[in-house]
Design an enzyme around this catalytic site. Structure first.
Site, short mmCIF file in Angstrom:
data_model
loop_
_atom_site.label_atom_id
_atom_site.label_comp_id
_atom_site.label_asym_id
_atom_site.label_seq_id
_atom_site.Cartn_x
_atom_site.Cartn_y
_atom_site.Cartn_z
N GLU A 168 0.82 -1.21 0.00
CA GLU A 168 0.00 0.00 0.00
C GLU A 168 0.86 1.26 0.00
OE1 GLU A 168 -3.03 0.26 -0.69
OE2 GLU A 168 -3.42 -1.88 -0.68
N TYR A 212 9.05 9.85 -4.39
CA TYR A 212 8.39 10.12 -3.09
C TYR A 212 9.12 9.33 -1.99
CZ TYR A 212 4.82 12.17 -6.00
OH TYR A 212 4.16 12.94 -6.93
N TYR A 269 -5.73 6.87 4.28
CA TYR A 269 -5.82 5.86 3.22
C TYR A 269 -5.09 4.58 3.62
CZ TYR A 269 -4.42 3.15 -0.76
OH TYR A 269 -4.17 2.09 -1.58
N ASP A 301 -8.95 6.26 -2.29
CA ASP A 301 -7.76 6.74 -3.01
C ASP A 301 -8.22 7.36 -4.32
OD1 ASP A 301 -8.43 4.65 -4.64
OD2 ASP A 301 -6.41 3.79 -4.73
N CYS A 307 -24.91 3.74 -12.89
CA CYS A 307 -23.99 4.87 -12.97
C CYS A 307 -24.71 6.16 -13.39
CB CYS A 307 -22.86 4.55 -13.96
SG CYS A 307 -21.72 5.93 -14.15
S1 SF4 Z 1 -20.17 3.19 -16.24
FE1 SF4 Z 1 -18.36 4.25 -16.95
S2 SF4 Z 1 -18.27 6.14 -15.77
FE2 SF4 Z 1 -19.73 4.78 -14.75
S3 SF4 Z 1 -18.53 3.76 -13.16
FE3 SF4 Z 1 -18.52 2.43 -14.97
S4 SF4 Z 1 -16.67 3.02 -16.14
FE4 SF4 Z 1 -17.07 4.63 -14.62
#
Ligand code: SF4
Length: 371
Positions: free
Chosen positions: A46, A91, A129, A147, A217
């Site tokens: 990580e 880093y 994180y 993240d 989405c």
């Molecule tokens: S549909 Fe496209 S924009 Fe939406 S979470 Fe999946 S890859 Fe990302």
């Protein structure tokens, strides 16, 4: 707190978790740190994966685990060797913090990586994180990881159009991630979210057509271009600094200096030089720095290369020289003369490694060769 109904109803939440996890079980990449839940291996991976792509981190992880397989071996190692194994990964505070934290874990926790948030967060280099990643992946605790990959997925999933680089947004993203988290399955769920962001919901050309959660989405539903998200506040131009450094030859040796352990590139080695002043020519600035900071007179200057390098908050142009020692004793505590062969045992920053390469590429004539 996130109000469920304003974000996703219970049926959609379950559908999201199931679709994501089924996809992850089938499509996850076979990565060396995924074959273990050893807290030490999880911690090292990580830390390496912060600011670093998987493909770049993988060989470093394997070398690091071979050389330092346990907290104790890492704690007992010399920091120079740790930095040498980290050389090129950038880093470098991460490497120094790993080393410091290993010593603390040995001294204060009997060699066991703590499994409580408040305790693990006290260790050097462990931010929210890394704490969430270690606690969930190694110890199965219900901690949500946030993240860059997770933020990109959240922003597109919930069509969050406000700038994502503010503390208020980070807090909200943390709440969203905690809301989505599948209780009792945090280890896989967090890795699935990160994997989705890394391989499907990528910054450019996201693969929405094969995304397992596309039916949920918000960006797809509203036919927005996902590549425009996350939104960020306009960046200020990074300041630019002109630097000099030189390979100073003397008696088949070259002078190198170690940077102070704390601060930028701390503990790395470099060729002596310094920052140019306004209106100064690179060769003038180099000679001035070598005289005032290192107490040396040099001659026979040859210009080797102009090396540009970008750090997070500024950029440099490093004007590199080759020259010969004329007089003076090195008046700098961490400066040492080493042979060309010995140089390979020291960890250098990327810009100074490129200066070394420029020297070797130019060292075709006897006049330029050291040995
Ligand atoms: S549909 Fe496209 S924009 Fe939406 S979470 Fe999946 S890859 Fe990302």
């Amino acid at each position: 707190m996130v109000h469920k109904k304003t974000v996703m109803n219970d049926a959609d939440l379950t559908a999201f978790r199931v679709a994501l996890m089924e996809w992850y079980q089938t499509h996850k990449r076979d990565l060396p740190w995924r074959n273990t839940c050893d807290p030490y291996a999880v911690w090292i991976s990580e830390m390496m994966l912060q600011q670093t792509r998987v493909a770049q981190a993988q060989p470093y992880f394997e070398r690091f685990m071979t050389r330092f397989p346990t907290v104790r071996v890492l704690a007992d190692a010399d920091i120079d060797e740790v930095l040498k194994l980290w050389e090129g990964l950038g880093y470098y505070a991460r490497a120094r913090n790993l080393h410091r934290a290993a010593r603390r874990i040995l001294d204060e926790h009997g060699g066991r990586i703590p499994d409580e948030r408040d305790v693990i967060a006290q260790l050097p280099g462990i931010g929210p994180y890394s704490a969430a990643a270690i606690l969930s992946i190694a110890y199965g605790k219900d901690e949500a990881v946030v993240d860059g990959n997770v933020i990109r997925v959240l922003v597109r999933l919930f069509l969050m159009t406000e700038p994502s680089d503010t503390p208020a947004f980070r807090r909200r993203a943390g709440e969203m991630a905690a809301f989505l988290l599948w209780p009792g399955r945090a280890a896989d769920f967090n890795q699935a979210m990160m994997e989705l962001g890394a391989t499907i919901c990528t910054p450019r050309s996201p693969r929405c057509a094969v995304c397992p959660v596309r039916h949920l989405c918000g960006t797809v539903a509203r036919m927005r271009n996902p590549e425009t998200l996350p939104c960020r506040r306009p960046r200020r131009a990074r300041p630019h600094h002109a630097m000099t450094a030189g390979i100073i030859l003397h008696n088949d040796r070259v002078l190198i200096v170690q940077r102070p352990m704390d601060g930028l590139l701390g503990g790395l080695w470099e060729f002596p030089g310094g920052r140019l002043q306004d209106g100064e020519l690179p060769e003038e600035g180099f000679v001035r720095e070598i005289r005032s900071t290192f107490g040396l007179e040099v001659g026979g200057l040859r210009y080797l290369a102009a090396i540009r390098h970008a750090f997070t908050h500024f950029e440099i142009t490093l004007h590199g020289f080759l020259c010969e020692w004329i007089s003076g004793e090195r008046a700098y505590p961490s400066a040492v003369w080493v042979t060309e062969t010995e140089l390979a045992g020291f960890a250098f920053s990327s810009a100074h490694n490129r200066l070394m390469t420029a020297w070797r590429e130019n060292a075709t004539s006897a006049q330029l060769r050291l040995l």
